[in-house]
Design an enzyme around this catalytic site. Sequence first.
Site, mmCIF file in Angstrom:
data_model
loop_
_atom_site.group_PDB
_atom_site.id
_atom_site.type_symbol
_atom_site.label_atom_id
_atom_site.label_comp_id
_atom_site.label_asym_id
_atom_site.label_seq_id
_atom_site.Cartn_x
_atom_site.Cartn_y
_atom_site.Cartn_z
ATOM 1 N N ARG A 148 6.367 36.836 -17.526
ATOM 2 C CA ARG A 148 5.729 35.770 -16.705
ATOM 3 C C ARG A 148 6.565 35.404 -15.505
ATOM 4 N NH1 ARG A 148 5.209 29.321 -18.060
ATOM 5 N NH2 ARG A 148 7.330 29.213 -16.914
ATOM 6 N N TYR A 160 7.199 24.105 -10.487
ATOM 7 C CA TYR A 160 7.352 24.170 -11.857
ATOM 8 C C TYR A 160 7.612 25.591 -12.311
ATOM 9 C CZ TYR A 160 5.590 25.159 -16.491
ATOM 10 O OH TYR A 160 5.570 25.609 -17.844
ATOM 11 N N ASP A 211 1.693 30.964 -14.735
ATOM 12 C CA ASP A 211 1.114 29.705 -15.121
ATOM 13 C C ASP A 211 0.929 28.619 -13.921
ATOM 14 O OD1 ASP A 211 0.857 27.306 -16.547
ATOM 15 O OD2 ASP A 211 2.761 27.235 -17.589
ATOM 16 N N HIS A 213 -0.231 25.545 -14.489
ATOM 17 C CA HIS A 213 0.200 24.265 -14.889
ATOM 18 C C HIS A 213 -0.888 23.214 -14.836
ATOM 19 C CE1 HIS A 213 3.459 21.846 -17.004
ATOM 20 N NE2 HIS A 213 3.475 23.035 -17.447
ATOM 21 N N GLU A 237 -2.832 31.444 -16.549
ATOM 22 C CA GLU A 237 -2.853 30.178 -17.538
ATOM 23 C C GLU A 237 -2.809 28.871 -16.857
ATOM 24 O OE1 GLU A 237 0.860 28.415 -20.067
ATOM 25 O OE2 GLU A 237 1.088 30.269 -19.488
ATOM 26 N N GLU A 263 -2.227 25.070 -24.784
ATOM 27 C CA GLU A 263 -0.956 24.615 -25.046
ATOM 28 C C GLU A 263 -0.960 23.124 -25.466
ATOM 29 O OE1 GLU A 263 2.451 23.970 -21.663
ATOM 30 O OE2 GLU A 263 1.662 25.839 -21.888
ATOM 31 N N ARG A 284 -4.205 29.504 -26.257
ATOM 32 C CA ARG A 284 -2.836 29.160 -26.312
ATOM 33 C C ARG A 284 -2.649 27.979 -27.262
ATOM 34 N NH1 ARG A 284 0.735 28.241 -22.796
ATOM 35 N NH2 ARG A 284 2.012 30.110 -23.719
ATOM 36 N N GLU A 340 4.384 33.871 -26.405
ATOM 37 C CA GLU A 340 5.313 33.500 -25.460
ATOM 38 C C GLU A 340 6.597 33.320 -26.321
ATOM 39 O OE1 GLU A 340 6.194 29.714 -22.160
ATOM 40 O OE2 GLU A 340 4.895 29.414 -24.009
ATOM 41 N N TRP A 403 1.328 17.108 -13.858
ATOM 42 C CA TRP A 403 2.304 17.787 -14.013
ATOM 43 C C TRP A 403 2.413 19.020 -14.611
ATOM 44 C CZ3 TRP A 403 5.773 19.801 -17.660
ATOM 45 C CH2 TRP A 403 7.099 20.211 -17.211
#
Length: 403
Positions: A148, A160, A211, A213, A237, A263, A284, A340, A403
């Site tokens: 990643r 991030y 990612d 986020h 992601e 996630e 995920r 991951e 975030w």
Amino acid sequence: MPKITAARVITTCPGRNFVTLKIETDAGVYGVGDATLNGRELAVASYLEDHVVPCLIGRDAHRIEDTWQYLYRGAYWRRGPVTMSAIAAVDMALWDIKAKVAGLPLYQLLGGACRQGCMVYGHANGETIEETLQEAERYIEQGYRAVRLQSGVPGLKSTYGVSKDKDFYEPADADLPTENLWSTEKYLRSAPELFAAARERLGWDVHLLHDAHHRMTPIEAARLAKDLEPYRLFWLEDAVPAENQESFRPIRQHSTTPLAVGEVFNSIWDCKQLIEEQLIDYIRATVLHAGGITQMRRIASLADLYRVRTGCHGATDLSPITMSAALHFGLSIPNFGIQEYMRHTDDTNTVFPHGYRFSDGYLRPGEQPGLGVDIDEDAAEQFPYRRAYLPVNRLQDGSMHDW
């Protein structure tokens, strides 16, 4: 049949906070489960101690599905990350007990291995594209087949996924939440440059992931996914927040870049539309936050019908107990995609001795009975709980953002 005689909640902080449930039986066999919820650890510990543990004493430890339904359907206020993390801890511990009684590694009870190991990806990050690519090369040299990539955004003080410690990234970094500033416009300009440089430097034999986020609108995410198409990402992601599952439709309509999300999901209902309408390619959700192995098997079975594969979250906000559970789960299902893998600190590995191992780009759970992971309670006592919050995010005009 083994009866549950005791259950204890253990909170420890070997570099970061973890909550562990240990269930003991009259057969002398015990099991461990992970109950960690990053930044809200004590909420889950209280839920277990005050509401769940009293209901476990005297129950048949082998009745895993019945116990899962008892804790889920028996609670009028269902779902949510606190409740589902608590249920997951019980579920993991009971599967651990059942496999230990059988004398088998857990994956054997789940149907046996579908593969030799679980391919994992590491996290390469840097303040600049050059630093990120250097880190990626380091992972590739260690044998990783997938990496990643996260890089700093020019004009932003922090980004991030970019950390000072390249081996042990932990975003929960302060006694009270730190505040970051974000600009999607700047990010959309820099992200494609990162992957153009990565393909030129790293070639095409390594899988590349990214990612976002949850920070874009659907049309912004569609633009990024389209811009990244030439670089053939393994996945993009968390392109948008997924409370509204339909948000993924515009992205899908505009791009063939594979999409991953989940996630923060805690129920099969969080991903039902995404899977059934084939709006994502990888789910995920985690063994921990999505209610344990029992519910993750249901999610994976639903996903398999639509050719959606798994890609379980595996950051260091999950203890080695969850990592081991994820590996046994991933080894046993037909539609595993990738896992991951963020390495834990030496202190964490001392508190949670485990049998899983990394080699040649894969993690293998080992052949120990049960989950193949334990908790050293004496070592855990040496690391008392420390309050730690995840950051919050604001746009440059001062308004709150994801975030």
